[in-house]
Write a protein that holds these residues in place. Sequence first.
Motif, PDB file in Angstrom:
ATOM      1  N   VAL A   1    -132.763 -25.469 -82.980  1.00  0.00           N
ATOM      2  CA  VAL A   1    -132.452 -26.866 -83.301  1.00  0.00           C
ATOM      3  C   VAL A   1    -132.077 -26.995 -84.775  1.00  0.00           C
ATOM      4  O   VAL A   1    -131.111 -27.676 -85.140  1.00  0.00           O
TER       5      VAL A   1
ATOM      6  N   ALA B   1    -129.922 -30.706 -78.695  1.00  0.00           N
ATOM      7  CA  ALA B   1    -130.447 -29.343 -78.544  1.00  0.00           C
ATOM      8  C   ALA B   1    -131.925 -29.373 -78.169  1.00  0.00           C
ATOM      9  O   ALA B   1    -132.384 -28.596 -77.321  1.00  0.00           O
TER      10      ALA B   1
ATOM     11  N   PHE C   1    -134.084 -26.219 -76.459  1.00  0.00           N
ATOM     12  CA  PHE C   1    -133.828 -25.103 -77.376  1.00  0.00           C
ATOM     13  C   PHE C   1    -134.858 -25.075 -78.496  1.00  0.00           C
ATOM     14  O   PHE C   1    -135.432 -26.077 -78.855  1.00  0.00           O
TER      15      PHE C   1
END
Length: 401
Positions: free
Chosen positions: A361, A396, A401
């Motif tokens: 991120v 994200a 993630f």
Amino acid sequence: MNFFDIIIAIISIVIGYSLGGILPAYIFGKLKGVDIREEGTKNAGTANAFKVLGLPYAIPTALYDTLKGLLAILIAYFLGNDFIIMQICGLMAIVGHVFPFYLKFRGGQGNATATGLLLYYLVNYILISFDIFYVMLYLILLVVIFAYISKSGSLLPIILFPLLGFSVFLLYPTSGFNLFFVILLLHITTIGMYKVITEKKLVITDETFLAHWWRVAIRPVSLLFLLFYFIYSKTVVLMLIGIVCLCFVFLDISRLFSRQTNELLTVKIKKIFRKGEEKKFSSMTLFLISTFILVLLFEIEIATVSLFFLVFGDMFGKIFGLAYGRHKILDKTLEGTLAHLGAVLLFGYILYNTLDISLVVLIVGGITSPIAELLPIGVNDNFTIPIMSGTVMRVADFFGF
């Protein structure tokens, strides 16, 4: 520590100072009939030895100047001193180099000796754990970026050594080397700052920036809003930012609807508003509105990262772009964009180690930040940088993630 130990410690410290006071650059210069302190950069060190005397004299100068701090520690060790006295002896080699008594306390800068000790400490850190090695690789990337931008090494310690010091305390919080390591970092950084100032390594001639530099310098104060976010709540911070923001909005509206006020603030008092802001909201107001939106839309971690990227990415990009910009990219410079990226990498590392945020991120947000500044979409950077990087990080994060 008994009386005998004290005497041995004093002798060891004097030896350390004496070893530091031996200046090969000065000695070689005298052998060639010159006082190296009056030639070239007027510094009795390796770089000036190379410049004034040549490579055959610079090599032994570099070797001795780099190793004499370690030699002082080694002698102190064999004399039976404790850990702290040994490190003090190493530092005294720097003192001896900078202030040799027989040269009326006018020697070199001690950078090579400090660097030698720095490497000695780094080796000891690596022997404890290999983590600092990966930090060094990361720093090499930053060195490449900022060395390319500035074409000078003087700025590098100022930019990178705080990160190195942070890493050491993060990775080795209980190490006995830490205090002495930081002293070395401060010494080299101070010398770097001195060179930047005296040799004018960072020169900005842009009149608009020089008249309004304080607007860039004051931006980090906005990070206090985030501190309140961590201490109190989003509602409290939004109220606080909102009040400040409304004051600036009111000021802008007042001058936009009053010719006299506008002329007073943009023409007569030039240090408040920039040229070109006569008929629009100032970037200060837009910055505050953007900060409000960040806190409103995103979680505290993403809002924090986005604001850091805006504050320091824009600051580095502007300063380095104006000082070293050589290659144009759209309406920016390559050097300014790289400096923005460097700032993102610099502060991104710190944020990754202090916030609960994914590395992926953080990376996608960091890549987005300088790209957002480059995009010629006609929207102020104060919006594009934080909102775009924050949005990308939020997406994200949403996908895990």
